[in-house]
Design an enzyme around this catalytic site. Structure first.
Site, PDB file in Angstrom:
ATOM      1  N   TRP A  32       0.836  -1.210   0.000  1.00 59.12           N
ATOM      2  CA  TRP A  32       0.000   0.000   0.000  1.00 59.12           C
ATOM      3  C   TRP A  32       0.865   1.252   0.000  1.00 59.12           C
ATOM      4  O   TRP A  32       0.653   2.177  -0.789  1.00 59.12           O
ATOM      5  CB  TRP A  32      -0.927  -0.008   1.217  1.00 59.12           C
ATOM      6  CG  TRP A  32      -1.818   1.213   1.286  1.00 59.12           C
ATOM      7  CD1 TRP A  32      -2.913   1.464   0.516  1.00 59.12           C
ATOM      8  CD2 TRP A  32      -1.665   2.338   2.152  1.00 59.12           C
ATOM      9  NE1 TRP A  32      -3.467   2.689   0.843  1.00 59.12           N
ATOM     10  CE2 TRP A  32      -2.713   3.248   1.852  1.00 59.12           C
ATOM     11  CE3 TRP A  32      -0.755   2.673   3.148  1.00 59.12           C
ATOM     12  CZ2 TRP A  32      -2.866   4.455   2.515  1.00 59.12           C
ATOM     13  CZ3 TRP A  32      -0.910   3.879   3.823  1.00 59.12           C
ATOM     14  CH2 TRP A  32      -1.960   4.759   3.493  1.00 59.12           C
ATOM     15  N   GLY A  47      16.472  -7.054   3.932  1.00 55.87           N
ATOM     16  CA  GLY A  47      16.768  -7.703   5.202  1.00 55.87           C
ATOM     17  C   GLY A  47      16.429  -6.829   6.389  1.00 55.87           C
ATOM     18  O   GLY A  47      15.294  -6.444   6.600  1.00 55.87           O
ATOM     19  N   GLY A  48      17.455  -6.516   7.174  1.00 57.60           N
ATOM     20  CA  GLY A  48      17.247  -5.798   8.426  1.00 57.60           C
ATOM     21  C   GLY A  48      17.119  -6.768   9.584  1.00 57.60           C
ATOM     22  O   GLY A  48      17.039  -7.993   9.410  1.00 57.60           O
ATOM     23  N   ASN A  81      14.690  -7.504  11.645  1.00 64.26           N
ATOM     24  CA  ASN A  81      13.479  -8.316  11.743  1.00 64.26           C
ATOM     25  C   ASN A  81      13.456  -9.463  10.740  1.00 64.26           C
ATOM     26  O   ASN A  81      12.763 -10.464  10.959  1.00 64.26           O
ATOM     27  CB  ASN A  81      12.238  -7.442  11.562  1.00 64.26           C
ATOM     28  CG  ASN A  81      12.010  -6.515  12.733  1.00 64.26           C
ATOM     29  OD1 ASN A  81      12.448  -6.783  13.848  1.00 64.26           O
ATOM     30  ND2 ASN A  81      11.340  -5.402  12.491  1.00 64.26           N
ATOM     31  N   GLU A  94      21.442  -9.843   8.713  1.00 65.84           N
ATOM     32  CA  GLU A  94      21.873  -9.739  10.115  1.00 65.84           C
ATOM     33  C   GLU A  94      21.617 -11.057  10.863  1.00 65.84           C
ATOM     34  O   GLU A  94      20.554 -11.235  11.420  1.00 65.84           O
ATOM     35  CB  GLU A  94      21.136  -8.582  10.801  1.00 65.84           C
ATOM     36  CG  GLU A  94      21.421  -7.239  10.162  1.00 65.84           C
ATOM     37  CD  GLU A  94      20.811  -6.068  10.917  1.00 65.84           C
ATOM     38  OE1 GLU A  94      20.532  -6.187  12.134  1.00 65.84           O
ATOM     39  OE2 GLU A  94      20.611  -5.009  10.296  1.00 65.84           O
ATOM     40  N   MET A 113      28.147  -0.879  10.821  1.00 68.29           N
ATOM     41  CA  MET A 113      27.151  -0.407  11.794  1.00 68.29           C
ATOM     42  C   MET A 113      27.813  -0.182  13.154  1.00 68.29           C
ATOM     43  O   MET A 113      27.593  -0.937  14.121  1.00 68.29           O
ATOM     44  CB  MET A 113      25.994  -1.402  11.865  1.00 68.29           C
ATOM     45  CG  MET A 113      25.213  -1.490  10.560  1.00 68.29           C
ATOM     46  SD  MET A 113      23.708  -2.513  10.639  1.00 68.29           S
ATOM     47  CE  MET A 113      24.431  -4.149  10.558  1.00 68.29           C
ATOM     48  N   TRP A 137      22.256   6.090  10.138  1.00 70.12           N
ATOM     49  CA  TRP A 137      20.991   5.433  10.446  1.00 70.12           C
ATOM     50  C   TRP A 137      20.283   6.302  11.488  1.00 70.12           C
ATOM     51  O   TRP A 137      20.709   6.360  12.624  1.00 70.12           O
ATOM     52  CB  TRP A 137      21.193   4.012  10.997  1.00 70.12           C
ATOM     53  CG  TRP A 137      19.862   3.401  11.288  1.00 70.12           C
ATOM     54  CD1 TRP A 137      19.144   3.492  12.453  1.00 70.12           C
ATOM     55  CD2 TRP A 137      19.053   2.664  10.368  1.00 70.12           C
ATOM     56  NE1 TRP A 137      17.936   2.853  12.321  1.00 70.12           N
ATOM     57  CE2 TRP A 137      17.854   2.335  11.047  1.00 70.12           C
ATOM     58  CE3 TRP A 137      19.210   2.262   9.046  1.00 70.12           C
ATOM     59  CZ2 TRP A 137      16.828   1.624  10.445  1.00 70.12           C
ATOM     60  CZ3 TRP A 137      18.193   1.548   8.454  1.00 70.12           C
ATOM     61  CH2 TRP A 137      17.020   1.233   9.152  1.00 70.12           C
TER      62      TRP A 137
END
Length: 486
Positions: free
Chosen positions: A71, A99-100, A102, A142, A205, A357
């Site tokens: 959406w 990815g990420g 979660n 990750e 990171m 980030w």
């Protein structure tokens, strides 16, 4: 081997022009945040960053790409609008991250373990970029060999990257990755020389080094160790140790992009502001009104708290970062001063640039002063022009972080100020700052100042070189003492 490493480091320190990338992630879910926290693709200033990365899309078991919010991304045209930013800034590069946190590791691991699925994944990624108009693909797995992955992930990830680079070079796309920072995780997940070979650049990171998962209070992203970091393991959880670790494992400095956070991590403590680093805690700090997650606050939420007053801000001379407390709330974060120090660190190490980030937790509305003060501080420090709303040229706009001249001999570990309405330090002409730019300290060559003209007065930002280096006035970076006229 050691002499070669020293020579590499020296050459990297001299490679000033290599530090030219400002890589910014955009978390698409910020579109749903309430009030002044809502941040959509149409709010992005296309001139803030050299590369912007849309987060996230997902990976399916067959190696296909999964749109997470059709959406928002298709019906409301978030992907089209994101890539449409290049119409305003043709120099901008857009990437999409897959990815990420979660997403985890299980699906990535399964796809990477199969030669046919690896090839399918690479081809699907290229088709996705072509369909939506992206310039590159950012792998945010990750992490390989962790969180549900397999021991073979480390090698399979390299095989996957080799296929990406071959096809993407043919089609003119970028392939990058967001990677873990700490040495122990790096050794589990990555063949660093292979990543260095196949990736166009590597987003390290260097944040989330401490948080509520620890038993004791620690700063989110300290540049150097604190006074309570006494073990080897503790001293490795710093930005400096992480970057040097990547280099020592085979990464070219110019390929590394230093990650900084536009957010802080906080704790609920037992004894109010008497708690220091290393003290125990009972969990995360109170959630903010926009990010709405205990233990983490955007810089926009932090600066609004400082404007409201009642907070004690402490600058840690050893870690080169600020933290703040009020009652039983303790928050470690980055402010414009520490961001400038980290950006200068990236320059002094010859890194490829700075990664952020993320866009939506800077003070993008300028409620505390300058619009996007953290991003514009990076740009100012890299000698890039200030963008829309940033006419003050990198002034803090928010807190001053209890700024100090750095960790010189005889100085205390911290400098504390109690603030109500934060304001930058104004230095009249005729003092240290008599022109805009960088000025080295008259008595300590490891200390220097960034001078910014604002409203007829000079704002002085005190900075410090990494341990053992001097500020070189000929190239405006920190350098080896033998190469500096001091």
């Amino acid at each position: 081997m050691w002499k070669s490493f020293v020579l590499l480091t020296i050459l990297s320190a001299l490679a000033v022009d290599a530090t030219d990338k400002v890589v910014c992630y955009h978390g698409s879910w910020s579109h749903y945040r309430p009030g002044d926290g809502k941040y959509s693709v149409t709010d992005i200033d296309p001139f803030l960053c050299t590369h912007i990365i849309y987060g996230f899309v997902g990976i399916n078991w067959d190696g296909s790409i999964r749109i997470m919010d059709s959406w928002l991304e298709i019906d409301l045209a978030a992907l089209a609008n994101f890539n449409g930013l290049k119409a305003r800034n043709p120099s901008l590069k857009t990437l999409v991250a897959i990815g990420g946190w979660n997403e985890g590791s299980t699906t990535f691991s399964a796809v990477a373990s199969s030669a046919s699925l690896r090839t399918a994944f690479v081809n699907n990624a290229a088709s996705f970029l072509q369909k939506h108009g992206f310039d590159g693909f950012d792998l945010d797995w990750e992490y390989p060999a962790q969180r549900g992955g397999a021991a073979t992930d480390k090698n399979n990830f390299s095989l996957m990257l080799a296929e990406f680079r071959t096809l993407f070079d043919q089609r003119g796309y970028l392939i990058t990755a967001a990677v873990a920072a700490a040495g122990g995780s790096v050794d589990l997940s990555y063949d660093v020389p292979k990543l260095n070979q196949y990736l166009h650049f590597i987003n390290v990171m260097t944040y989330d080094l401490h948080g509520t998962w620890d038993a004791a209070i620690g700063h989110n992203a300290p540049l150097y160790p604190s006074a309570v970091d006494v073990t080897v393991a503790q001293k490795q959880l710093t930005v400096d140790a992480c970057i040097r670790g990547w280099i020592s494992r085979g990464a070219s400095p110019s390929k590394l992009i230093l990650g900084v956070g536009t957010y802080g991590r906080g704790f609920t403590v037992a004894n109010a502001c008497s708690n220091k680093l290393g003290a125990s805690h009972s969990g995360g700090c109170t959630a903010g009104p926009y990010t709405r997650e205990a233990g983490i606050l955007g810089y926009n939420e932090i600066c609004e708290k400082l404007l409201a007053g009642g907070w004690t801000v402490t600058w840690d001379n050893l870690q080169q970062v600020p933290y703040m407390c009020n009652g039983n709330q303790w928050i470690g974060y980055d402010n414009p001063e520490s961001i400038a120090i980290k950006t200068n660190y990236a320059k002094s190490m010859g890194l490829g640039g700075v990664m952020v980030w993320s866009l939506e937790t800077d003070d993008f509305k300028g409620k505390c002063g300058q619009v996007n003060p953290l991003l514009n501080t990076i740009r100012t420090t890299l000698s890039l022009p200030i963008t829309d709303g940033g006419s003050s040229g990198g002034s803090t706009g928010g807190d001053t972080g209890g700024s100090t001249g750095g960790n010189t001999e005889g100085s205390s570990d911290t400098t504390t100020t109690t603030t109500t309405t934060p304001a930058p330090v104004v230095v009249p002409p005729g003092s240290i700052c008599t022109k805009e730019g960088y000025v080295r300290d008259a008595t300590n060559c490891g200390i220097f100042y960034r001078c910014v003209l604002s409203g007829g007065s000079y704002i002085q930002h005190s900075l410090v070189c990494p341990f053992g280096l001097y500020f070189d006035t000929t190239v405006d970076v920190c350098n080896y003492p033998s190469l500096v006229a001091c």
